[in-house]
Write a protein that holds these residues in place. Structure first.
Motif, short mmCIF file in Angstrom:
data_model
loop_
_atom_site.label_atom_id
_atom_site.label_comp_id
_atom_site.label_asym_id
_atom_site.label_seq_id
_atom_site.Cartn_x
_atom_site.Cartn_y
_atom_site.Cartn_z
N MET A 1 0.82 -1.21 0.00
CA MET A 1 0.00 0.00 0.00
C MET A 1 0.86 1.26 0.00
N LEU A 2 2.05 1.17 0.56
CA LEU A 2 2.86 2.37 0.72
C LEU A 2 3.73 2.65 -0.49
N THR A 3 3.08 2.90 -1.62
CA THR A 3 3.83 3.21 -2.83
C THR A 3 3.36 4.55 -3.38
N ALA A 4 4.23 5.17 -4.18
CA ALA A 4 3.85 6.44 -4.81
C ALA A 4 2.60 6.25 -5.68
N GLU A 5 2.53 5.11 -6.38
CA GLU A 5 1.38 4.85 -7.26
C GLU A 5 0.08 4.83 -6.46
N ASN A 6 0.11 4.14 -5.34
CA ASN A 6 -1.10 4.06 -4.54
C ASN A 6 -1.47 5.43 -3.95
N ILE A 7 -0.46 6.19 -3.58
CA ILE A 7 -0.72 7.54 -3.05
C ILE A 7 -1.36 8.42 -4.13
N GLN A 8 -0.79 8.35 -5.33
CA GLN A 8 -1.36 9.15 -6.43
C GLN A 8 -2.82 8.76 -6.68
#
Ligand code: ADP
Ligand code: MG
Length: 340
Positions: free
Chosen positions: A245-252
């Motif tokens: 869950m802690l990825t830039a993609e998921n944050i975006q």
């Protein structure tokens, strides 16, 4: 039959900043039913102790007054009972049962939404109990005004008394909960392991309990000492799920969803405010909660210089200090990303 589970009491509920108001209100209500707060409405996420507190209130009322007519019921069971009563023409019994209680503990009220007849019947049950000064305690996953598709007259009644929330426990509270549960399970574990579990599972006490049950099962089946490595392998699923869950993609993706824009437009270089702010928030969160380096973040957002990212973070931080709504929004998004 009161449906109360004696396993859940106030004495084994661990109190911390995240749940202290809900706990104190529950104790107050159990000591002074229908006089302290009526109704008491407790809301919060999954596995944070709402059902535990409901039973604890019921158990405590019965302890103080063994003749008190207390009933614990989930809103789904309430619905099923109503349907049966209609089918078998037992509505009088149904109404007598609910309207003669001293204390009604109703769990997960959000599930009566869209069930017109249940809402109607619950409305009359609520009024009857309230008018005869009987205690009502309600739990839900959301505050009354945010429960979708539920009648306004019910929402407004839910707000007549006291509304309290339960938040995910802070690290220290999680450590205390693990200690308490380990004691209950007769499981001896080192401080190092306790801290490892507390930092791996952050937002759901039921999951913490599940991990401890699994550890005790390993211990009794394999008869091996509980080592940090064993615990790490037991918790692997949870840790992997969290890292995913802690990825830039998921944050975006999460930020874009909250602002109702597409990920592509979030990553575009436009200076339009509706896009720029979400983009800067996404950069800020990526820097704050992932292990990505500046060059990695640069690549993920397609920007040319480190300064763009650093300035975005500074701007969001200072905006959050000035704008409470923005601060709340960013915190809400961060919570969604880190709560797994
Ligand atoms: P909810 O109804 O909010 O989904 P539950 O009340 O079912 O959550 O809690 C899940 C499990 O976690 C239960 O076994 C409960 O005893 C435990 N639990 C939750 N919060 C606490 C707490 N503060 N102290 C001790 N146990 C807790
Ligand atoms: Mg529950």
């Amino acid at each position: 039959k009161d449906n109360l589970n004696s396993k859940y009491g106030f004495e084994n509920f661990v109190v911390g900043p995240s749940n202290q108001l809900a706990y104190a209100a529950s104790v107050a209500v159990s000591e002074n039913p229908a006089k302290a707060y009526n109704p008491l409405f407790i809301y919060g996420g999954v596995g944070l102790g709402k059902t535990h507190l409901l039973h604890a209130i019921g158990n405590s009322i019965k302890k103080n007054n063994p003749n008190a007519r207390v009933l614990y019921i989930s809103s789904e069971e309430f619905t099923n009972e109503l349907i049966n009563s209609i089918q078998y023409k037992k509505m009088t019994q149904f109404r007598n049962k609910y309207r003669n209680l001293d204390c009604l503990l109703i769990d997960d009220i959000q599930f009566i939404s869209k069930k017109e007849r249940t809402e109607e019947e619950f409305f009359h049950t609520f009024n009857a109990l309230y008018e005869s000064q009987k205690q009502i305690i309600i739990t839900s996953d959301k505050p009354p005004n945010e429960i979708p598709d539920i009648e306004n007259r019910l929402k407004s009644r839910f707000s007549w008394g006291l509304i309290v929330d339960i938040q995910p426990p802070e690290l220290e509270t999680r450590i205390a909960i693990i200690r308490k549960k380990a004691e209950l399970f007769n499981l001896e574990i080192s401080q190092e392991i306790i801290e490892f579990i507390a930092s791996s599972i952050s937002s759901n006490v039921r999951e913490i309990e599940g991990a401890l049950i699994k550890i005790s099962a390993y211990k009794s089946i394999m008869r091996k000492p509980v080592t940090l490595n064993l615990v790490k392998s037991i918790l692997q699923d949870i840790i992997i799920r969290k890292e995913k869950m802690l990825t830039a993609e998921n944050i975006q993706k999460t930020v874009a969803k909250h602002f109702n824009i597409s990920v592509d437009s979030l990553k575009s270089s436009t200076r339009k405010k509706e896009i720029l702010i979400p983009r800067e928030i996404a950069m800020y969160l990526t820097r704050k909660i992932t292990k990505n380096s500046l060059p990695e973040i640069k690549a993920k957002f397609g920007v040319k210089s480190h300064a763009t990212i650093i300035n975005a973070c500074k701007r969001i931080e200072s905006e959050m200090e000035k704008d409470i709504n923005l601060k709340k929004k960013v915190e809400e998004i961060e919570k969604e990303i880190t709560d797994v």
